[in-house]
Design an enzyme around this catalytic site. Structure first.
Site, PDB file in Angstrom:
ATOM      1  N   SER A 124       0.766  -1.189  -0.056  1.00  0.00           N
ATOM      2  CA  SER A 124      -0.135  -0.144   0.027  1.00  0.00           C
ATOM      3  C   SER A 124       0.756   1.471  -0.094  1.00  0.00           C
ATOM      4  O   SER A 124       1.737   1.433   0.917  1.00  0.00           O
ATOM      5  CB  SER A 124      -1.034  -0.059   1.240  1.00  0.00           C
ATOM      6  OG  SER A 124      -1.652  -1.022   1.404  1.00  0.00           O
TER       7      SER A 124
ATOM      8  N   HIS B  14      -4.540  -2.635  -3.598  1.00  0.00           N
ATOM      9  CA  HIS B  14      -3.502  -3.574  -4.056  1.00  0.00           C
ATOM     10  C   HIS B  14      -3.630  -3.569  -5.439  1.00  0.00           C
ATOM     11  O   HIS B  14      -4.583  -3.914  -6.030  1.00  0.00           O
ATOM     12  CB  HIS B  14      -3.526  -4.707  -3.191  1.00  0.00           C
ATOM     13  CG  HIS B  14      -3.326  -4.543  -1.707  1.00  0.00           C
ATOM     14  ND1 HIS B  14      -3.817  -5.422  -0.760  1.00  0.00           N
ATOM     15  CD2 HIS B  14      -2.478  -3.510  -1.086  1.00  0.00           C
ATOM     16  CE1 HIS B  14      -3.761  -4.875   0.393  1.00  0.00           C
ATOM     17  NE2 HIS B  14      -2.811  -3.831   0.345  1.00  0.00           N
TER      18      HIS B  14
ATOM     19  N   ARG C 284       0.376  -9.127  -4.093  1.00  0.00           N
ATOM     20  CA  ARG C 284       0.880 -10.007  -2.967  1.00  0.00           C
ATOM     21  C   ARG C 284      -0.360 -10.638  -2.469  1.00  0.00           C
ATOM     22  O   ARG C 284      -1.357 -10.148  -2.292  1.00  0.00           O
ATOM     23  CB  ARG C 284       1.323  -9.030  -1.984  1.00  0.00           C
ATOM     24  CG  ARG C 284       1.324  -9.140  -0.560  1.00  0.00           C
ATOM     25  CD  ARG C 284       1.632  -7.877   0.375  1.00  0.00           C
ATOM     26  NE  ARG C 284       3.355  -8.156   0.624  1.00  0.00           N
ATOM     27  CZ  ARG C 284       3.733  -6.997   0.983  1.00  0.00           C
ATOM     28  NH1 ARG C 284       3.444  -5.697   0.978  1.00  0.00           N
ATOM     29  NH2 ARG C 284       5.280  -7.030   1.015  1.00  0.00           N
ATOM     30  N   THR C 285      -0.084 -12.002  -1.925  1.00  0.00           N
ATOM     31  CA  THR C 285      -1.214 -12.513  -1.122  1.00  0.00           C
ATOM     32  C   THR C 285      -1.022 -12.346   0.306  1.00  0.00           C
ATOM     33  O   THR C 285       0.108 -12.641   0.871  1.00  0.00           O
ATOM     34  CB  THR C 285      -1.308 -14.107  -1.616  1.00  0.00           C
ATOM     35  OG1 THR C 285      -1.531 -14.317  -2.768  1.00  0.00           O
ATOM     36  CG2 THR C 285      -2.148 -14.836  -0.902  1.00  0.00           C
ATOM     37  N   HIS C 286      -1.873 -11.952   0.905  1.00  0.00           N
ATOM     38  CA  HIS C 286      -1.822 -11.841   2.518  1.00  0.00           C
ATOM     39  C   HIS C 286      -2.008 -12.969   3.157  1.00  0.00           C
ATOM     40  O   HIS C 286      -2.922 -13.819   2.662  1.00  0.00           O
ATOM     41  CB  HIS C 286      -2.631 -10.803   2.799  1.00  0.00           C
ATOM     42  CG  HIS C 286      -2.185  -9.257   2.610  1.00  0.00           C
ATOM     43  ND1 HIS C 286      -2.612  -8.806   1.343  1.00  0.00           N
ATOM     44  CD2 HIS C 286      -1.363  -8.421   3.197  1.00  0.00           C
ATOM     45  CE1 HIS C 286      -1.929  -7.556   1.176  1.00  0.00           C
ATOM     46  NE2 HIS C 286      -1.086  -7.108   2.428  1.00  0.00           N
TER      47      HIS C 286
ATOM     48  N   GLU D 246      -5.453  -3.661  15.145  1.00  0.00           N
ATOM     49  CA  GLU D 246      -5.178  -4.036  16.426  1.00  0.00           C
ATOM     50  C   GLU D 246      -6.191  -3.124  17.401  1.00  0.00           C
ATOM     51  O   GLU D 246      -6.389  -2.137  17.229  1.00  0.00           O
ATOM     52  CB  GLU D 246      -3.818  -3.799  16.791  1.00  0.00           C
ATOM     53  CG  GLU D 246      -2.716  -4.359  16.221  1.00  0.00           C
ATOM     54  CD  GLU D 246      -2.401  -4.180  14.755  1.00  0.00           C
ATOM     55  OE1 GLU D 246      -2.647  -3.097  14.323  1.00  0.00           O
ATOM     56  OE2 GLU D 246      -2.160  -4.966  13.930  1.00  0.00           O
TER      57      GLU D 246
ATOM     58  N   SER E 242       1.613  -7.977   6.540  1.00  0.00           N
ATOM     59  CA  SER E 242       2.388  -8.846   5.578  1.00  0.00           C
ATOM     60  C   SER E 242       4.087  -8.968   5.802  1.00  0.00           C
ATOM     61  O   SER E 242       4.270  -8.862   7.018  1.00  0.00           O
ATOM     62  CB  SER E 242       2.187  -7.998   4.262  1.00  0.00           C
ATOM     63  OG  SER E 242       3.038  -6.984   4.557  1.00  0.00           O
TER      64      SER E 242
ATOM     65  N   ASN F 205      -0.752   5.434   9.006  1.00  0.00           N
ATOM     66  CA  ASN F 205      -1.460   5.911  10.168  1.00  0.00           C
ATOM     67  C   ASN F 205      -0.601   5.536  11.271  1.00  0.00           C
ATOM     68  O   ASN F 205       0.096   4.562  11.436  1.00  0.00           O
ATOM     69  CB  ASN F 205      -2.755   5.061  10.101  1.00  0.00           C
ATOM     70  CG  ASN F 205      -2.764   3.558  10.233  1.00  0.00           C
ATOM     71  OD1 ASN F 205      -2.151   2.868   8.923  1.00  0.00           O
ATOM     72  ND2 ASN F 205      -2.669   2.850  11.293  1.00  0.00           N
TER      73      ASN F 205
HETATM   74  I1  8IG Z   1      -1.980   0.450   5.869  1.00  0.00           I
HETATM   75  O1  8IG Z   1      -2.497   0.063  11.788  1.00  0.00           O
HETATM   76  C1  8IG Z   1      -1.943  -0.282   7.636  1.00  0.00           C
HETATM   77  N1  8IG Z   1      -1.790  -1.945   7.695  1.00  0.00           N
HETATM   78  N2  8IG Z   1      -1.964  -4.634  11.626  1.00  0.00           N
HETATM   79  N3  8IG Z   1      -2.244  -2.243  11.661  1.00  0.00           N
HETATM   80  C2  8IG Z   1      -1.921  -3.396  10.941  1.00  0.00           C
HETATM   81  N4  8IG Z   1      -1.902  -3.216   9.389  1.00  0.00           N
HETATM   82  C3  8IG Z   1      -1.886  -2.000   8.969  1.00  0.00           C
HETATM   83  C4  8IG Z   1      -2.117  -0.872   9.832  1.00  0.00           C
HETATM   84  C5  8IG Z   1      -2.368  -1.037  10.947  1.00  0.00           C
HETATM   85  N5  8IG Z   1      -1.988   0.124   8.794  1.00  0.00           N
END
Ligand code: 8IG
Length: 280
Positions: A42, A74, A94-96, A195, A214, A237
């Site tokens: 991303s 993605h 990408r595969t998560h 989270e 990832s 973020n």
């Molecule tokens: I973009 O705050 C992104 N991916 N686990 N936590 C997790 N994955 C993320 C976050 C985040 N922001």
């Protein structure tokens, strides 16, 4: 010979599947060997265009073992970019782990990169930041990781050393390009939910600086495949509870878009720097 009728099926031997994907990429792109591979997460999608001349773009779904992207934002293409007399393989697919397609699907991109001849892989992602000074749009080098998925991309008694998983040499090269780059420990959660604030505090007390979904599993598979790894996160973020505001996927994508131009230049410059240092 392995025949793929269902592109989603990763049922054969994983290394054979990667070799099959690599043959498809070589045949369709006309590039016999790629020296470096980049997995674009991303916010990192624009880097390919700045890297060099695009020689080939394949829809991921047409390469064995890859599938169309599950998440808006993605990518879904596998590109060959000419950089001087070398070639970069750009994996926008990408595969998560949270997609539940299994660890083989997660590891397939980096295994394919190795089968294409790459000796270096650059793993990028968008993630949450635990340090308040990392405002959205800040790129951070990954120095190490904590894998909280409870999973491994490796199968059977495969004991792989993960000391120096994220190459100190490549981090130093990245800092030659941008001396202001911070580094931190990436914590991979399973997702797809973000989270709780308590989990973010747990990650912090464990020594984490970045939280994401990832990269850690891919890095393990990449090391096993013999690749040297550079990991780079884009903090899109503040992790939950680090700022008073709730997280939204829309804001995450917007932060990525806002940072994309600067990041693309940074990643392209670092990649060229790595290729200059490349030895067969
Ligand atoms: I973009 O705050 C992104 N991916 N686990 N936590 C997790 N994955 C993320 C976050 C985040 N922001």
């Amino acid at each position: 010979m392995t025949r793929m009728s269902d592109n989603d099926a990763l049922t054969g031997d994983p290394m054979e599947m990667a070799a099959l994907a690599a043959r498809t990429i070589a045949d369709r792109s006309g590039i016999a060997r790629h020296q470096i591979a980049l997995v674009l997460g991303s916010g990192w999608g624009g880097a390919a265009a700045e890297l060099g001349e695009t020689v080939s773009v394949l829809p991921a779904a047409e390469v064995p073992g890859f599938s169309a992207p599950a998440v808006v934002g993605h990518g879904g293409t596998i590109s060959s970019i000419a950089v001087g007399d070398r070639h970069a393989l750009v994996l926008g697919a990408r595969t998560h782990f949270y997609e539940d397609r299994g660890v083989r699907a997660v590891a397939h991109a980096v295994r394919t990169a190795a089968a294409c001849g790459a000796t270096v892989v650059v793993l990028t992602n968008g993630c949450g930041g635990l340090r308040p000074e990392w405002t959205p749009g800040t790129p951070v080098l990954i120095s190490d990781h904590i894998n909280l998925t409870g999973a491994s991309p490796l199968e059977g008694a495969t004991f792989v050393d993960l000391t120096d998983l994220y190459s100190a040499r490549l981090r130093a090269l990245a800092r030659e390009v941008d001396p202001t780059l911070d580094e931190g420990v990436y914590v991979q959660f399973r997702g797809p939910h973000y989270e709780t604030p308590a989990e973010v505090q747990m990650a912090r007390r464990m020594g984490g600086d970045l939280v994401g979904m990832s990269t850690a599993l891919e890095a393990i598979a990449a090391r096993h495949a013999g690749l040297e790894i550079l990991g780079m996160s884009l903090v899109t973020n503040p992790a939950a509870g680090i700022s008073p505001n709730p997280l939204s996927h829309g804001e995450v994508l917007q932060a990525g878009r806002d940072a994309e131009g600067r990041l693309s230049t940074l990643l392209a410059t670092i990649t060229r720097r790595i290729l200059e240092s490349w030895e067969p």
